[in-house]
Design an enzyme around this catalytic site. Sequence first.
Site, short mmCIF file in Angstrom:
data_model
loop_
_atom_site.label_atom_id
_atom_site.label_comp_id
_atom_site.label_asym_id
_atom_site.label_seq_id
_atom_site.Cartn_x
_atom_site.Cartn_y
_atom_site.Cartn_z
N CYS A 256 4.62 -4.72 16.62
CA CYS A 256 4.05 -3.75 17.56
C CYS A 256 2.56 -4.08 17.75
O CYS A 256 1.85 -4.34 16.77
CB CYS A 256 4.22 -2.33 17.05
SG CYS A 256 5.95 -1.93 16.78
N CYS B 103 -0.35 -2.19 15.80
CA CYS B 103 -0.17 -1.91 14.37
C CYS B 103 -0.66 -3.08 13.51
O CYS B 103 -0.25 -4.23 13.72
CB CYS B 103 1.32 -1.66 14.11
SG CYS B 103 1.72 -1.54 12.35
N GLU C 14 0.83 -1.20 0.00
CA GLU C 14 0.00 0.00 0.00
C GLU C 14 0.86 1.24 0.00
O GLU C 14 1.88 1.33 0.68
CB GLU C 14 -0.89 -0.01 1.25
CG GLU C 14 -1.52 -1.38 1.43
CD GLU C 14 -2.71 -1.37 2.34
OE1 GLU C 14 -3.06 -0.31 2.87
OE2 GLU C 14 -3.30 -2.45 2.52
N CYS D 116 -1.93 5.87 10.03
CA CYS D 116 -0.74 5.18 10.56
C CYS D 116 -1.12 3.83 11.14
O CYS D 116 -2.05 3.73 11.93
CB CYS D 116 -0.11 6.00 11.69
SG CYS D 116 0.64 7.50 11.13
N CYS E 19 3.40 8.39 1.24
CA CYS E 19 3.75 7.50 2.35
C CYS E 19 4.04 6.13 1.73
O CYS E 19 3.16 5.50 1.14
CB CYS E 19 2.58 7.44 3.33
SG CYS E 19 2.87 6.32 4.70
N CYS F 236 5.64 -6.86 8.31
CA CYS F 236 6.70 -6.31 9.18
C CYS F 236 7.01 -7.33 10.26
O CYS F 236 6.11 -8.00 10.77
CB CYS F 236 6.24 -5.00 9.82
SG CYS F 236 7.51 -4.25 10.86
N1 SAH Z 1 8.02 0.78 11.08
C1 SAH Z 1 8.20 2.17 11.15
C2 SAH Z 1 7.42 2.94 10.10
C3 SAH Z 1 6.04 2.46 9.79
S1 SAH Z 1 4.85 2.69 11.08
C4 SAH Z 1 7.88 2.69 12.54
O1 SAH Z 1 7.33 1.94 13.35
O2 SAH Z 1 8.24 3.83 12.81
C5 SAH Z 1 4.59 4.45 11.02
C6 SAH Z 1 4.06 5.04 12.31
O3 SAH Z 1 2.72 4.62 12.57
C7 SAH Z 1 4.85 4.64 13.54
O4 SAH Z 1 5.17 5.76 14.32
C8 SAH Z 1 3.90 3.73 14.27
O5 SAH Z 1 4.15 3.66 15.63
C9 SAH Z 1 2.57 4.34 13.96
N2 SAH Z 1 1.44 3.45 14.16
C10 SAH Z 1 1.39 2.14 13.96
N3 SAH Z 1 0.15 1.65 14.25
C11 SAH Z 1 -0.60 2.70 14.64
C12 SAH Z 1 -1.96 2.85 15.04
N4 SAH Z 1 -2.79 1.82 15.08
N5 SAH Z 1 -2.38 4.10 15.37
C13 SAH Z 1 -1.55 5.15 15.29
N6 SAH Z 1 -0.27 5.07 14.93
C14 SAH Z 1 0.22 3.85 14.59
FE1 SF4 Z 2 6.38 -2.59 12.03
FE2 SF4 Z 2 4.05 -1.45 12.56
FE3 SF4 Z 2 5.89 -1.63 14.47
FE4 SF4 Z 2 6.28 0.08 12.42
S1 SF4 Z 2 4.64 0.20 13.97
S2 SF4 Z 2 7.75 -1.38 13.30
S3 SF4 Z 2 5.29 -1.10 10.76
S4 SF4 Z 2 4.87 -3.34 13.48
#
Ligand code: SAH
Ligand code: SF4
Length: 362
Positions: free
Chosen positions: A124, A127, A100, A344, A113, A120
């Site tokens: 997290c 996410c 995406e 995000c 973006c 990944c």
């Molecule tokens: N992997 C990298 C970049 C992709 S995620 C990282 O983690 O930084 C991009 C951003 O989206 C990150 O700051 C992440 O913490 C945030 N993010 C992920 N899931 C989210 C959610 N459900 N709500 C808000 N922010 C989220």
């Molecule tokens: Fe991976 Fe999502 Fe964590 Fe970014 S926020 S490192 S995309 S699992």
Amino acid sequence: MNLVPQSLLGLLFSEIESALSDAGVLKHHAKALWRAIHRDHAIDLTEIDFLPPLKKWVEAYVGIRKSYFIDAPEQDDEIHSSDGLTRKYLLRLNDGQVIETVLMGYDGRFTACLSSQAGCAMGCVFCATGQMGFVRHLTVGEIVAQIRHVRRMLAQIHPHRRLRNIVLMGMGEPLHNYDSVMKAMDIVSDARGSSISPLKIAISTVGLVPNILRMADENRPYRLAVSLHGSTEEERSALVPTSKKWNLESLIGACRSYCQTTGKRIFFEWTLIAGKNDSPETAERLAALLEGIDSHVNIIPLNPTNGFAGAASESGAEFQKIIRKSGIPCTFRQRRGIDVAAGCGMLKAGRVGLTKRPSVSN
Ligand code: SAH
Ligand code: SF4
């Protein structure tokens, strides 16, 4: 001669020059080829009227021998957000993986973006991409192809507008795919082609300590964003499992060293989650943690994802006040494209946001 077909999108300008001169074509033809690829976003190079030596090279190496190709992922779907400013493109790669890419436009500035991986590995908890697991790294060509795609789309919507910003905040952890991400950014920031200023490219990482240090050592010109989300080891590792490998102390140490080496500011991303990381005490601890680091805190309101029961926090304003009081700039990330699952952490091919919706924007 390459036996395995190579993506032209994955080559630096100097590598294109070498490819031409290896085949006996004068290097200066590289400019026309580069322009066709990165400015005009050509898909079929054999259709272009290059000067005869380049035309022959293209016919031989791209057309007949197929030594080189251009990644042109098919657009499986395009989803418009009701905010009229966000569009999500689902792009199908050669092996069928769907990634995406999001185009966001606000205040007259357009930002892409990009995804750096399919899935990944970092897991997290809040996410959607993390919950999907790791599928594979994207190639340089596949990362550059996303920029070409977005620029082609932008040219259709707003022919006179330029794409100025890139954020590596789509699917995947960019510093886990370090070499390909850096090379792709070197290609798209080349002034002869896409010409996106390196200062307008932000690489967001969950905190891969060795590669943060490597970015500093190699003096990479891109901006660094670090997803922190926790002010103590316990708070952070409950949300970000990789904190067990690269703990908060070593991460903050790496950030400090990054700032000292590069003289650059770091953007700290903070996804605010009720009861997990939104208390005034946490804000105080965060401010203390960042003391002496040139930082900017970006608060991201939690976006809903299927696998996570946590709730968005109501305490954002207070949290922001405490950070600001300590002298650290602190802003809220706007909520973009939530209704199309392009916010995000909501990017997850094949599950969310796949329903085609009537377009409600311009
Ligand atoms: N992997 C990298 C970049 C992709 S995620 C990282 O983690 O930084 C991009 C951003 O989206 C990150 O700051 C992440 O913490 C945030 N993010 C992920 N899931 C989210 C959610 N459900 N709500 C808000 N922010 C989220
Ligand atoms: Fe991976 Fe999502 Fe964590 Fe970014 S926020 S490192 S995309 S699992």
